[in-house]
Design a protein around this motif. Structure first.
Motif, PDB file in Angstrom:
ATOM      1  N   ARG A 170       0.836  -1.202   0.000  1.00 28.09           N
ATOM      2  CA  ARG A 170       0.000   0.000   0.000  1.00 28.09           C
ATOM      3  C   ARG A 170       0.868   1.249   0.000  1.00 28.09           C
ATOM      4  O   ARG A 170       0.588   2.218  -0.723  1.00 28.09           O
ATOM      5  CB  ARG A 170      -0.911  -0.008   1.232  1.00 28.09           C
ATOM      6  N   VAL A 171       1.929   1.257   0.791  1.00 30.54           N
ATOM      7  CA  VAL A 171       2.803   2.431   0.878  1.00 30.54           C
ATOM      8  C   VAL A 171       3.530   2.666  -0.443  1.00 30.54           C
ATOM      9  O   VAL A 171       3.625   3.802  -0.922  1.00 30.54           O
ATOM     10  CB  VAL A 171       3.817   2.254   2.032  1.00 30.54           C
ATOM     11  N   PHE A 172       4.045   1.590  -1.044  1.00 31.60           N
ATOM     12  CA  PHE A 172       4.854   1.734  -2.260  1.00 31.60           C
ATOM     13  C   PHE A 172       4.043   1.559  -3.545  1.00 31.60           C
ATOM     14  O   PHE A 172       4.628   1.572  -4.628  1.00 31.60           O
ATOM     15  CB  PHE A 172       6.001   0.713  -2.240  1.00 31.60           C
ATOM     16  N   GLY A 173       2.734   1.384  -3.415  1.00 31.50           N
ATOM     17  CA  GLY A 173       1.924   1.206  -4.609  1.00 31.50           C
ATOM     18  C   GLY A 173       2.346  -0.002  -5.417  1.00 31.50           C
ATOM     19  O   GLY A 173       2.255   0.004  -6.651  1.00 31.50           O
ATOM     20  N   TRP A 174       2.804  -1.041  -4.724  1.00 21.60           N
ATOM     21  CA  TRP A 174       3.292  -2.246  -5.406  1.00 21.60           C
ATOM     22  C   TRP A 174       2.100  -3.106  -5.837  1.00 21.60           C
ATOM     23  O   TRP A 174       1.263  -3.467  -5.026  1.00 21.60           O
ATOM     24  CB  TRP A 174       4.198  -3.028  -4.465  1.00 21.60           C
ATOM     25  N   PRO A 175       2.017  -3.480  -7.102  1.00 23.04           N
ATOM     26  CA  PRO A 175       0.831  -4.197  -7.609  1.00 23.04           C
ATOM     27  C   PRO A 175       0.820  -5.675  -7.220  1.00 23.04           C
ATOM     28  O   PRO A 175       0.913  -6.563  -8.071  1.00 23.04           O
ATOM     29  CB  PRO A 175       0.946  -4.016  -9.125  1.00 23.04           C
ATOM     30  N   GLY A 176       0.695  -5.951  -5.930  1.00 18.10           N
ATOM     31  CA  GLY A 176       0.647  -7.322  -5.443  1.00 18.10           C
ATOM     32  C   GLY A 176      -0.689  -7.638  -4.814  1.00 18.10           C
ATOM     33  O   GLY A 176      -1.652  -6.875  -4.915  1.00 18.10           O
ATOM     34  N   MET A 177      -0.749  -8.780  -4.115  1.00 23.27           N
ATOM     35  CA  MET A 177      -2.009  -9.200  -3.510  1.00 23.27           C
ATOM     36  C   MET A 177      -2.402  -8.302  -2.344  1.00 23.27           C
ATOM     37  O   MET A 177      -3.588  -8.142  -2.056  1.00 23.27           O
ATOM     38  CB  MET A 177      -1.900 -10.648  -3.040  1.00 23.27           C
ATOM     39  N   GLY A 178      -1.419  -7.745  -1.643  1.00 22.51           N
ATOM     40  CA  GLY A 178      -1.745  -6.844  -0.539  1.00 22.51           C
ATOM     41  C   GLY A 178      -2.502  -5.620  -1.011  1.00 22.51           C
ATOM     42  O   GLY A 178      -3.526  -5.233  -0.418  1.00 22.51           O
ATOM     43  N   LEU A 179      -2.017  -5.001  -2.080  1.00 19.77           N
ATOM     44  CA  LEU A 179      -2.701  -3.830  -2.639  1.00 19.77           C
ATOM     45  C   LEU A 179      -4.054  -4.228  -3.211  1.00 19.77           C
ATOM     46  O   LEU A 179      -5.030  -3.476  -3.102  1.00 19.77           O
ATOM     47  CB  LEU A 179      -1.829  -3.187  -3.717  1.00 19.77           C
ATOM     48  N   LEU A 180      -4.126  -5.410  -3.802  1.00 22.35           N
ATOM     49  CA  LEU A 180      -5.405  -5.900  -4.329  1.00 22.35           C
ATOM     50  C   LEU A 180      -6.430  -6.039  -3.207  1.00 22.35           C
ATOM     51  O   LEU A 180      -7.602  -5.677  -3.380  1.00 22.35           O
ATOM     52  CB  LEU A 180      -5.193  -7.242  -5.026  1.00 22.35           C
ATOM     53  N   MET A 181      -5.995  -6.540  -2.044  1.00 23.95           N
ATOM     54  CA  MET A 181      -6.923  -6.687  -0.923  1.00 23.95           C
ATOM     55  C   MET A 181      -7.398  -5.332  -0.408  1.00 23.95           C
ATOM     56  O   MET A 181      -8.578  -5.152  -0.109  1.00 23.95           O
ATOM     57  CB  MET A 181      -6.259  -7.476   0.207  1.00 23.95           C
ATOM     58  N   VAL A 182      -6.472  -4.375  -0.295  1.00 23.47           N
ATOM     59  CA  VAL A 182      -6.857  -3.037   0.171  1.00 23.47           C
ATOM     60  C   VAL A 182      -7.885  -2.421  -0.767  1.00 23.47           C
ATOM     61  O   VAL A 182      -8.893  -1.844  -0.333  1.00 23.47           O
ATOM     62  CB  VAL A 182      -5.612  -2.131   0.281  1.00 23.47           C
ATOM     63  N   GLU A 183      -7.658  -2.534  -2.062  1.00 26.11           N
ATOM     64  CA  GLU A 183      -8.601  -1.990  -3.042  1.00 26.11           C
ATOM     65  C   GLU A 183      -9.952  -2.689  -2.934  1.00 26.11           C
ATOM     66  O   GLU A 183     -11.011  -2.050  -3.034  1.00 26.11           O
ATOM     67  CB  GLU A 183      -8.028  -2.150  -4.451  1.00 26.11           C
ATOM     68  N   ALA A 184      -9.932  -4.021  -2.740  1.00 19.53           N
ATOM     69  CA  ALA A 184     -11.185  -4.767  -2.639  1.00 19.53           C
ATOM     70  C   ALA A 184     -11.963  -4.389  -1.385  1.00 19.53           C
ATOM     71  O   ALA A 184     -13.191  -4.298  -1.400  1.00 19.53           O
ATOM     72  CB  ALA A 184     -10.890  -6.269  -2.653  1.00 19.53           C
ATOM     73  N   ILE A 185     -11.250  -4.174  -0.275  1.00 25.80           N
ATOM     74  CA  ILE A 185     -11.929  -3.757   0.960  1.00 25.80           C
ATOM     75  C   ILE A 185     -12.582  -2.398   0.773  1.00 25.80           C
ATOM     76  O   ILE A 185     -13.730  -2.169   1.193  1.00 25.80           O
ATOM     77  CB  ILE A 185     -10.930  -3.737   2.132  1.00 25.80           C
ATOM     78  N   ASN A 186     -11.871  -1.464   0.149  1.00 24.46           N
ATOM     79  CA  ASN A 186     -12.422  -0.124  -0.075  1.00 24.46           C
ATOM     80  C   ASN A 186     -13.649  -0.171  -0.982  1.00 24.46           C
ATOM     81  O   ASN A 186     -14.583   0.629  -0.825  1.00 24.46           O
ATOM     82  CB  ASN A 186     -11.360   0.787  -0.689  1.00 24.46           C
ATOM     83  N   ASN A 187     -13.670  -1.113  -1.926  1.00 20.53           N
ATOM     84  CA  ASN A 187     -14.780  -1.223  -2.873  1.00 20.53           C
ATOM     85  C   ASN A 187     -15.858  -2.206  -2.423  1.00 20.53           C
ATOM     86  O   ASN A 187     -16.815  -2.431  -3.167  1.00 20.53           O
ATOM     87  CB  ASN A 187     -14.254  -1.656  -4.249  1.00 20.53           C
ATOM     88  N   LYS A 188     -15.660  -2.793  -1.245  1.00 20.02           N
ATOM     89  CA  LYS A 188     -16.572  -3.834  -0.731  1.00 20.02           C
ATOM     90  C   LYS A 188     -16.747  -4.953  -1.757  1.00 20.02           C
ATOM     91  O   LYS A 188     -17.852  -5.451  -1.985  1.00 20.02           O
ATOM     92  CB  LYS A 188     -17.924  -3.246  -0.328  1.00 20.02           C
ATOM     93  N   ASP A 189     -15.640  -5.331  -2.341  1.00 18.65           N
ATOM     94  CA  ASP A 189     -15.624  -6.446  -3.295  1.00 18.65           C
ATOM     95  C   ASP A 189     -15.315  -7.715  -2.498  1.00 18.65           C
ATOM     96  O   ASP A 189     -14.177  -8.199  -2.465  1.00 18.65           O
ATOM     97  CB  ASP A 189     -14.565  -6.191  -4.363  1.00 18.65           C
ATOM     98  N   ASN A 190     -16.350  -8.267  -1.861  1.00 20.13           N
ATOM     99  CA  ASN A 190     -16.150  -9.329  -0.879  1.00 20.13           C
ATOM    100  C   ASN A 190     -15.515 -10.591  -1.458  1.00 20.13           C
ATOM    101  O   ASN A 190     -14.727 -11.251  -0.789  1.00 20.13           O
ATOM    102  CB  ASN A 190     -17.489  -9.696  -0.226  1.00 20.13           C
ATOM    103  N   MET A 191     -15.843 -10.933  -2.689  1.00 16.78           N
ATOM    104  CA  MET A 191     -15.288 -12.144  -3.279  1.00 16.78           C
ATOM    105  C   MET A 191     -13.770 -12.046  -3.434  1.00 16.78           C
ATOM    106  O   MET A 191     -13.044 -13.029  -3.234  1.00 16.78           O
ATOM    107  CB  MET A 191     -15.932 -12.413  -4.639  1.00 16.78           C
ATOM    108  N   VAL A 192     -13.285 -10.868  -3.769  1.00 15.09           N
ATOM    109  CA  VAL A 192     -11.838 -10.675  -3.911  1.00 15.09           C
ATOM    110  C   VAL A 192     -11.160 -10.742  -2.540  1.00 15.09           C
ATOM    111  O   VAL A 192     -10.103 -11.360  -2.390  1.00 15.09           O
ATOM    112  CB  VAL A 192     -11.530  -9.337  -4.603  1.00 15.09           C
ATOM    113  N   VAL A 193     -11.772 -10.118  -1.531  1.00 15.55           N
ATOM    114  CA  VAL A 193     -11.209 -10.167  -0.184  1.00 15.55           C
ATOM    115  C   VAL A 193     -11.116 -11.604   0.308  1.00 15.55           C
ATOM    116  O   VAL A 193     -10.089 -12.043   0.852  1.00 15.55           O
ATOM    117  CB  VAL A 193     -12.053  -9.321   0.795  1.00 15.55           C
ATOM    118  N   LEU A 194     -12.189 -12.359   0.117  1.00 15.10           N
ATOM    119  CA  LEU A 194     -12.188 -13.764   0.524  1.00 15.10           C
ATOM    120  C   LEU A 194     -11.160 -14.571  -0.265  1.00 15.10           C
ATOM    121  O   LEU A 194     -10.441 -15.405   0.298  1.00 15.10           O
ATOM    122  CB  LEU A 194     -13.578 -14.366   0.331  1.00 15.10           C
ATOM    123  N   GLY A 195     -11.067 -14.327  -1.556  1.00 14.78           N
ATOM    124  CA  GLY A 195     -10.131 -15.074  -2.386  1.00 14.78           C
ATOM    125  C   GLY A 195      -8.686 -14.828  -1.983  1.00 14.78           C
ATOM    126  O   GLY A 195      -7.892 -15.771  -1.861  1.00 14.78           O
TER     127      GLY A 195
END
Length: 326
Positions: free
Chosen positions: A262-287
């Protein structure tokens, strides 16, 4: 051999139960969280009630919670992690596209921190209660106390903003595929720092304990130098507990990757989870959670197997006949 197989069977069973518990708790928490998934899909764009109803039915949001939960578990067992509401594509594809980037950070951070902590921990134990031990131990405690996100911000401030030596965010220049080495340095250092500090302290304590054993006195009585005693006799035995620490470190690295990415804007699973939480994309968070949990559980099982192979005491316990156990 039979007792060893029973042990690993129990370990695998407990890991599967833990995975089920993690998925269940997270599913319930996401259901209780405020927000409307349809708003994440539609945004502020006007939409008719008929369209909203069709989208809601398509994603199964009209079904009872228990039915959605059982359906999701059934899909997971077949390798189907669902579909992202925001991206309208399979969650598995999203994760596969980000997993390699996260693993690159974790593997490099572990590859850098592990050998350095072995050497510094042994040196600190060798120079116990001297200035070098105080410097290594004090530096490790200070580094371990610094949060990853704060260290990342300081690294960006110094090396990107003030000095301009390294890029602050991303994995490559805009529009360029792959990963450029310049973009790796800061996030890898940030991930390795906290893990390295903890391992150095553990290695120091383990080496001090090994140096106090009777076989060390025997080695010294044979005329071996202090360096020979340390590197040839004490260090191999002191490294046994580090097998467990390294295995458990996989979990801390992957968990820490969420903040680091999140700090470095690195396109990994951590950033993907943060984006999914902000968008309430529950399937991505669970995955993402399932993949991270499975990775950590597999690492723990492999660590247990490795420790059983390198520790003769465990091999002897497993090979002992059942009637003579205890």
């Amino acid at each position: 051999m039979r007792s060893m197989l029973i042990h690993y069977a129990k370990l695998l069973g407990s890991s599967l139960v833990l995975l089920l518990v993690v998925v269940t708790i997270l599913f319930v928490l996401l259901e209780l969280a405020p927000g409307d998934p349809m708003r994440s899909l539609l945004g502020d764009a006007p939409a008719s009630e008929a369209f909203r109803a069709r989208m809601t039915a398509e994603f199964g949001l009209n079904d009872p919670v228990w039915q959605r939960y059982l359906t999701y578990l059934g899909n997971v067992l077949t390798g189907n992690l669902g579909e992202s509401i925001v991206n309208r594509m399979p969650v598995t594809d999203l994760i596969v596209g980000r997993l390699a980037n996260t693993l690159v950070l974790a593997v490099l951070a572990m590859a850098i921190s592990t050998p350095v902590c072995f050497v510094l921990g042994a040196v600190a134990a060798r120079t116990r209660r001297r200035w070098l031990d105080g410097l290594i131990s004090g530096g490790s405690v200070a580094l371990f106390s610094i949060p990853n996100f704060w260290l990342g911000l300081m690294l960006i401030t110094v090396f990107s903003v003030m000095l301009g030596w390294l890029p602050a965010t991303g994995s490559n220049a805009y529009g360029e595929p792959g990963i450029a080495w310049q973009y790796l340095i800061l996030p890898v250092v940030c991930m390795a720092a906290n893990d390295f500090a903890f391992r150095t302290r553990v290695m120091r304590s383990s080496t001090i304990e090994a140096l106090s054993q009777d076989y060390i006195d025997t080695a010294r009585s044979k005329g071996l130098s202090s360096d020979q005693v340390l590197w040839r006799h004490a260090l191999p035995n002191a490294m046994l507990p580090m097998v467990t620490i390294i295995g458990l470190g996989v979990g801390s690295l992957l968990a820490g990757s969420v903040l680091v990415e999140r700090v470095f804007g690195w396109p990994g699973m951590g950033l993907l989870m943060v984006e999914a939480i902000n968008n309430k994309d529950n399937m991505v968070v669970l995955g993402v959670t399932i993949v991270l949990t499975v990775t950590i559980l597999v690492a723990n099982i492999l660590t247990d197997i490795t420790y059983g192979l390198v520790d003769p005491r465990l091999r002897a316990r497993f090979s002992r006949p059942a009637g003579r156990a205890g």
